[in-house]
Design a protein around this motif. Structure first.
Motif, PDB file in Angstrom:
ATOM      1  N   ARG A  94       0.822  -1.388  -0.258  1.00  0.00           N
ATOM      2  CA  ARG A  94       0.232   0.389  -0.255  1.00  0.00           C
ATOM      3  C   ARG A  94       0.736   1.143  -0.144  1.00  0.00           C
ATOM      4  O   ARG A  94       1.468   1.407   0.202  1.00  0.00           O
ATOM      5  N   PRO A  95       0.453   2.405  -0.858  1.00  0.00           N
ATOM      6  CA  PRO A  95       1.207   3.547  -1.152  1.00  0.00           C
ATOM      7  C   PRO A  95       1.067   4.482   0.925  1.00  0.00           C
ATOM      8  O   PRO A  95      -0.426   4.093   1.178  1.00  0.00           O
ATOM      9  N   TRP A  96       2.003   5.076   0.936  1.00  0.00           N
ATOM     10  CA  TRP A  96       2.026   6.008   2.630  1.00  0.00           C
ATOM     11  C   TRP A  96       2.262   7.090   2.176  1.00  0.00           C
ATOM     12  O   TRP A  96       2.887   7.756   1.607  1.00  0.00           O
ATOM     13  N   LEU A  97       1.441   7.938   3.283  1.00  0.00           N
ATOM     14  CA  LEU A  97       1.784   9.448   3.271  1.00  0.00           C
ATOM     15  C   LEU A  97       2.337   9.395   4.225  1.00  0.00           C
ATOM     16  O   LEU A  97       1.391   9.238   5.372  1.00  0.00           O
ATOM     17  N   ARG A  98       3.620  10.557   4.031  1.00  0.00           N
ATOM     18  CA  ARG A  98       4.254  10.959   5.735  1.00  0.00           C
ATOM     19  C   ARG A  98       3.713  12.496   5.780  1.00  0.00           C
ATOM     20  O   ARG A  98       3.856  13.565   5.165  1.00  0.00           O
ATOM     21  N   ASP A 194      -9.404  -5.316 -10.870  1.00  0.00           N
ATOM     22  CA  ASP A 194      -9.901  -6.887 -10.437  1.00  0.00           C
ATOM     23  C   ASP A 194     -10.904  -6.416  -9.489  1.00  0.00           C
ATOM     24  O   ASP A 194     -10.414  -6.168  -8.776  1.00  0.00           O
ATOM     25  N   PRO A 195     -11.720  -6.598  -9.273  1.00  0.00           N
ATOM     26  CA  PRO A 195     -13.336  -5.995  -8.566  1.00  0.00           C
ATOM     27  C   PRO A 195     -13.312  -7.505  -7.679  1.00  0.00           C
ATOM     28  O   PRO A 195     -14.096  -7.220  -6.414  1.00  0.00           O
ATOM     29  N   ASP A 196     -12.987  -8.152  -7.939  1.00  0.00           N
ATOM     30  CA  ASP A 196     -12.666  -9.832  -6.674  1.00  0.00           C
ATOM     31  C   ASP A 196     -11.847  -8.818  -5.604  1.00  0.00           C
ATOM     32  O   ASP A 196     -12.298 -10.044  -4.347  1.00  0.00           O
ATOM     33  N   ARG A 197     -10.551  -8.656  -6.077  1.00  0.00           N
ATOM     34  CA  ARG A 197      -9.588  -7.484  -4.556  1.00  0.00           C
ATOM     35  C   ARG A 197     -10.479  -7.528  -4.067  1.00  0.00           C
ATOM     36  O   ARG A 197     -11.185  -6.771  -3.622  1.00  0.00           O
ATOM     37  N   GLU A 198      -9.974  -7.559  -2.487  1.00  0.00           N
ATOM     38  CA  GLU A 198     -10.463  -6.920  -0.870  1.00  0.00           C
ATOM     39  C   GLU A 198      -9.835  -5.104  -1.242  1.00  0.00           C
ATOM     40  O   GLU A 198      -8.543  -4.886  -1.748  1.00  0.00           O
ATOM     41  N   HIS A 199     -10.650  -4.097  -1.260  1.00  0.00           N
ATOM     42  CA  HIS A 199     -10.642  -3.323  -0.672  1.00  0.00           C
ATOM     43  C   HIS A 199      -9.658  -3.013   0.070  1.00  0.00           C
ATOM     44  O   HIS A 199     -10.128  -3.001   1.336  1.00  0.00           O
ATOM     45  N   ASP A 200      -8.491  -1.762   0.043  1.00  0.00           N
ATOM     46  CA  ASP A 200      -8.224  -1.093   1.185  1.00  0.00           C
ATOM     47  C   ASP A 200      -8.858  -0.434   2.154  1.00  0.00           C
ATOM     48  O   ASP A 200      -9.392   0.051   1.155  1.00  0.00           O
ATOM     49  N   GLU A 201      -8.020   0.409   2.943  1.00  0.00           N
ATOM     50  CA  GLU A 201      -9.373   0.732   3.767  1.00  0.00           C
ATOM     51  C   GLU A 201      -8.716   2.231   3.948  1.00  0.00           C
ATOM     52  O   GLU A 201      -7.386   2.445   3.751  1.00  0.00           O
ATOM     53  N   ARG A 202      -9.783   3.589   4.114  1.00  0.00           N
ATOM     54  CA  ARG A 202     -10.203   4.201   3.477  1.00  0.00           C
ATOM     55  C   ARG A 202      -8.451   4.762   4.816  1.00  0.00           C
ATOM     56  O   ARG A 202      -8.412   4.295   5.700  1.00  0.00           O
ATOM     57  N   PRO A 203      -8.253   5.893   4.556  1.00  0.00           N
ATOM     58  CA  PRO A 203      -7.042   6.721   5.861  1.00  0.00           C
ATOM     59  C   PRO A 203      -8.330   7.331   6.722  1.00  0.00           C
ATOM     60  O   PRO A 203      -8.157   7.992   7.324  1.00  0.00           O
ATOM     61  N   ASP A 204      -9.357   8.336   6.535  1.00  0.00           N
ATOM     62  CA  ASP A 204     -10.284   8.777   7.259  1.00  0.00           C
ATOM     63  C   ASP A 204      -9.924   8.161   8.975  1.00  0.00           C
ATOM     64  O   ASP A 204      -9.424   9.579   9.281  1.00  0.00           O
ATOM     65  N   GLY A 205      -9.786   7.016   9.444  1.00  0.00           N
ATOM     66  CA  GLY A 205      -9.529   6.937  10.638  1.00  0.00           C
ATOM     67  C   GLY A 205      -8.463   6.845  10.821  1.00  0.00           C
ATOM     68  O   GLY A 205      -8.201   7.559  12.202  1.00  0.00           O
TER      69      GLY A 205
END
Length: 231
Positions: A94-98, A194-205
């Protein structure tokens, strides 16, 4: 997630934190690298209560050109562009932001204070760091993680307090301000074809938790400044 989506999520989290923005948001783009920078200054909840110090925090992050690419294209297409058509099946992280955070407390240059003694400095540093690392934590509970291969990733960092001095015409060093810098990694979701891949969680939390810690830490930072005032 693209830049606009992240900025909107950031603004929502900042509004929910009830921290007051000082001035305006600062957004800039580097025309050489095409990186984008976002910066905002906030003050403690409830306003200033530490005269003659003015307390604020600077929050900033940098959005790179690669993040722009990953935010606009599907992850499989990014791999194809970078590594060729046979690479679209490769697993990615997953990409990440500093997100950088700097707590500040300054007096006007012409009102710079006499330098505190060694004991006063010790009391201030001990209480400031004790609260920022214990009661009103600036960093999340986990600041590092180890993967299955034994590699360690740093998730957050906090530096030591820094002091800003001015020199009077008489050659006397006087206290102009103090600050403390830290940063935290925020995970971003990928875009998949790929629609079957599990979506990554959003960063809102993560953003909401980060700004809640900044709000509490900013109050603690303001609350311990009396140790630096002249006796």
């Amino acid at each position: 997630m693209n830049y606009d989506e992240l900025r909107d999520a950031w603004r929502r989290a900042l509004a929910e934190s009830r921290l007051s923005i000082l001035g305006f948001e600062d957004e800039a783009i580097d025309l050489h690298s095409m990186d984008r920078c976002f910066k905002v200054h906030v003050e403690p909840l409830g306003g200033q209560r530490s005269e003659p110090f003015f307390v604020a925090a600077t929050l900033s992050w940098q959005w790179t050109a690669l993040q722009t690419m990953r935010g606009q294209l599907r992850e499989e297409d990014v791999l194809t562009v970078l590594l060729g058509r046979r690479a679209s099946h490769i697993d990615t992280a997953r990409p990440w932001l500093r997100v950088d955070v700097t707590l500040r407390a300054h007096v006007q240059r012409e009102r710079a204070l006499p330098m505190p003694g060694k004991e006063a400095w010790s009391r201030w540093a001990r209480e400031a760091l004790g609260r920022l690392e214990g009661v009103e934590r600036l960093l999340p509970a986990e600041v590092a993680e180890e993967d299955d291969g034994g590699d360690v990733a740093i998730l957050a960092w906090q530096g030591a307090p820094a002091v800003h001095l001015v020199c009077s015409p008489a050659g006397e060093l006087r206290l102009h301000g103090v600050e403390l810098s830290a940063w935290q990694a925020v995970d971003l979701p990928r875009r998949w074809d790929d629609p079957d891949r599990e979506h990554d969680e959003r960063p809102d939390g993560q953003l909401a938790a980060l700004l809640a810690r900044v709000r509490a830490s900013l109050f603690a930072w303001m609350d311990v400044l009396d140790h630096l005032l002249p006796a």
